[in-house]
Design an enzyme around this catalytic site. Structure first.
Site, short mmCIF file in Angstrom:
data_model
loop_
_atom_site.label_atom_id
_atom_site.label_comp_id
_atom_site.label_asym_id
_atom_site.label_seq_id
_atom_site.Cartn_x
_atom_site.Cartn_y
_atom_site.Cartn_z
N HIS A 183 4.66 6.04 11.40
CA HIS A 183 4.21 5.86 10.00
C HIS A 183 3.23 7.02 9.72
O HIS A 183 2.03 6.80 9.60
CB HIS A 183 3.55 4.50 9.87
CG HIS A 183 3.31 4.03 8.47
ND1 HIS A 183 3.44 4.84 7.35
CD2 HIS A 183 2.95 2.81 8.00
CE1 HIS A 183 3.16 4.13 6.27
NE2 HIS A 183 2.86 2.90 6.64
N ARG A 237 0.80 -1.22 0.00
CA ARG A 237 0.00 0.00 0.00
C ARG A 237 0.84 1.28 0.00
O ARG A 237 0.59 2.20 -0.79
CB ARG A 237 -0.93 0.04 1.24
CG ARG A 237 -2.20 -0.73 1.10
CD ARG A 237 -2.58 -1.33 2.43
NE ARG A 237 -1.60 -2.33 2.77
CZ ARG A 237 -1.68 -3.60 2.35
NH1 ARG A 237 -2.71 -4.00 1.69
NH2 ARG A 237 -0.72 -4.47 2.64
N1 CP Z 1 -0.39 0.01 5.75
C1 CP Z 1 0.83 -0.28 5.26
O1 CP Z 1 1.84 0.30 5.66
O2 CP Z 1 0.83 -1.26 4.30
P1 CP Z 1 2.10 -1.73 3.49
O3 CP Z 1 3.04 -2.40 4.47
O4 CP Z 1 1.58 -2.67 2.44
O5 CP Z 1 2.74 -0.50 2.89
#
Ligand code: CP
Length: 308
Positions: free
Chosen positions: A134, A56
């Site tokens: 994040h 994502r």
């Molecule tokens: N939500 C998220 O960080 O997904 P990914 O690890 O796929 O980037």
């Protein structure tokens, strides 16, 4: 409010309530009329440096940059970069900043994004640094909650799963501290919220409770934010298997919840959230992932100085 132009996006600790509102309002404008922004980054380049796996974050950032008219370079696997040959992160950043106008980076070491931003002369967006933060995920989480509930203030929010290693939880809890939310932290033993983070929340006057199981809190939640057990941060398989037992959200599990409950999950899910929940009115996690596009378009546009 500090200008966003040229600014790195590293931690939710760096943003005031007013600044968070500005990002969310910009995301709303982009979401309503994305074509208006189709060429604003014509000729600009974003580098995605992903030292850890992602679906994502990397792809939605790349899609967002493309939708703004910009171009993308980078790597999704550090073994295909000169890191494999022993190049330091500092040297990699010094090189990439001469190839790109913006860096989006994911790295397993907490603090690495801040370190990169102190070296780079271009903005760095933290796509996840270890178990730390994040922030772009948090902006899209907030945007999703705002769209679903019409407000961020005075909500009751349960966080469930791996709260020790879950960087999305750490970032979101910081941000929600600006909105007088009641927070419940539900985790298996050994995966509780870090004590320093709880202390920060307490110092900010935030009301929170820790629980070992979800049943005691489910009746009054507006939002349930679920995370997977972060297997990659465990020492051994045995530890992981012991801890994941008993954490599965199913239709049965949701009996007795607030009928207006919305479930968020940063994804990927493993076995903590059953697919049978996807078709219920509670499930918001696929919409949440889709909201990564307008939110990341807004963040990119703001730090590149083409949106204000
Ligand atoms: N939500 C998220 O960080 O997904 P990914 O690890 O796929 O980037």
């Amino acid at each position: 409010m500090e200008t966003f132009s040229g600014r790195s996006i590293i931690s939710m600790r760096d943003f005031t309530r007013e600044e968070i509102h500005h990002v969310l309002e910009t995301a709303r404008q982009v979401d309503e009329n994305p074509k208006k922004y189709a060429n604003v980054l014509d000729g600009r380049i974003m580098a995605t440096l992903f030292f850890e796996p992602s679906t994502r974050t990397r792809l939605s950032f790349e899609s967002a940059m493309t939708k703004l008219g910009g171009r993308v370079i980078g790597f999704a696997d550090p073994s295909s970069s000169s890191t494999k040959k022993g190049e330091s992160l500092a040297d990699s950043i010094k090189i990439v900043e001469s190839y790109a106008d913006l860096i989006v980076m994911r790295h397993p070491v907490a603090g690495s994004a801040r370190f990169a931003s102190e070296i780079a002369h271009i903005p760095v967006i933290n796509g996840g640094d270890g178990a730390n933060q994040h922030p772009s995920q948090t902006f899209l989480d907030l945007y999703t909650i705002l769209k679903a509930k019409g407000r961020l203030d005075n909500l009751t929010i349960g966080f469930m799963g791996d709260l020790k290693y879950g960087r999305t939880v750490h970032s979101l809890a910081h941000a929600l501290a600006h909105y007088n939310c009641q927070m419940y932290f539900v985790s298996p033993k050994g995966l509780e919220m870090p004590s320093d983070l709880l202390e920060e929340l307490a110092n900010m006057g935030i009301s929170y409770q820790e629980h070992a199981n979800y049943d005691s809190v489910k009746g009054n939640l507006d939002i349930l934010y679920v995370t997977r057990i972060q297997r990659e941060r465990f020492g051994t398989e045995l530890d992981y298997d012991k801890i994941r037992e008993g954490y599965n959200i199913s239709k049965q599990f949701l009996k007795g919840c607030n009928p207006d409950l919305k479930i968020l999950h940063p994804l990927p899910r493993v076995d903590e959230l059953s697919e049978e929940v996807d078709s219920t009115p509670y499930a918001l996690y696929f919409q949440q992932a889709a909201n990564g596009i307008p939110t990341r378009m807004a963040l990119i546009g703001l730090v590149m100085g083409v949106l204000s």
